[in-house]
Design a protein around this motif. Structure first.
Motif: not given
Length: 171
Positions: A123-142
């Motif tokens: 969110l603090e970067s200069e990028h407008e549209s970011t894709v983040i690829v991760t895993h199920g358990n850590i994504m559920s924590l997010l």
């Protein structure tokens, strides 16, 4: 400037090890994911270092001619360094008690902080549209971070979730 951050769980994989590749179905899913995101004006891709996560987003990176930024903070949660036959029960317990930590592992709070910080950095970067690829358990924590109702029984639903878009005001 409005920002889009897309959080993606890796496609179907052959296993849980760091070097587990995608299945044939997973590779097909990755191609469909590339089709879906092709016109979303993605200008930044961040991935877990695990092979299945990289293979999930590689088709899109190739189509958009973008480099995949590897970020270790997106690695799957480390429940324990020793095998546990009742690992699923132990995992559920870590959702009930975010500070619970097993031998050689990390707490859900520690893992949650890792992925939340990736989102904040995006969110603090200069990028407008970011894709983040991760895993199920850590994504559920997010998701749990953004919606405390999302708890242990809900973590199993991630096999059906394709993406989640947090808004800056919800962090």
């Amino acid at each position: 400037m409005n920002k889009n951050i897309y959080i993606i769980r890796h496609c179907e994989a052959e296993g849980q090890s760091e070097d587990a590749p995608l299945t044939v179905k997973g590779l097909e899913q990755a191609e469909k994911l590339s089709d879906f995101f092709y016109n979303k004006k993605v200008d930044h891709i961040i991935s877990s270092p695990f092979l299945r996560a990289i293979q999930t987003i590689q088709p899109l990176a190739n189509r958009l001619n973008l480099e995949i930024q590897i970020d270790n903070r997106l690695s799957e949660c480390l429940l324990s360094s020793i095998p546990m036959s009742d690992w699923l029960d132990k995992l559920h317990a870590t959702f009930d008690n975010l500070d619970l930590k097993y031998s050689g592992g990390e707490s859900s709070k520690e893992a949650m902080d890792r992925i939340v910080n990736v989102v904040i950095d995006s969110l603090e970067s200069e990028h407008e549209s970011t894709v983040i690829v991760t895993h199920g358990n850590i994504m559920s924590l997010l998701l749990h971070h953004f919606d405390m109702f999302f708890a242990r029984k809900k973590c199993r639903v991630l096999q059906y979730i394709n993406s989640f878009i947090p808004h800056k005001n919800s962090i």
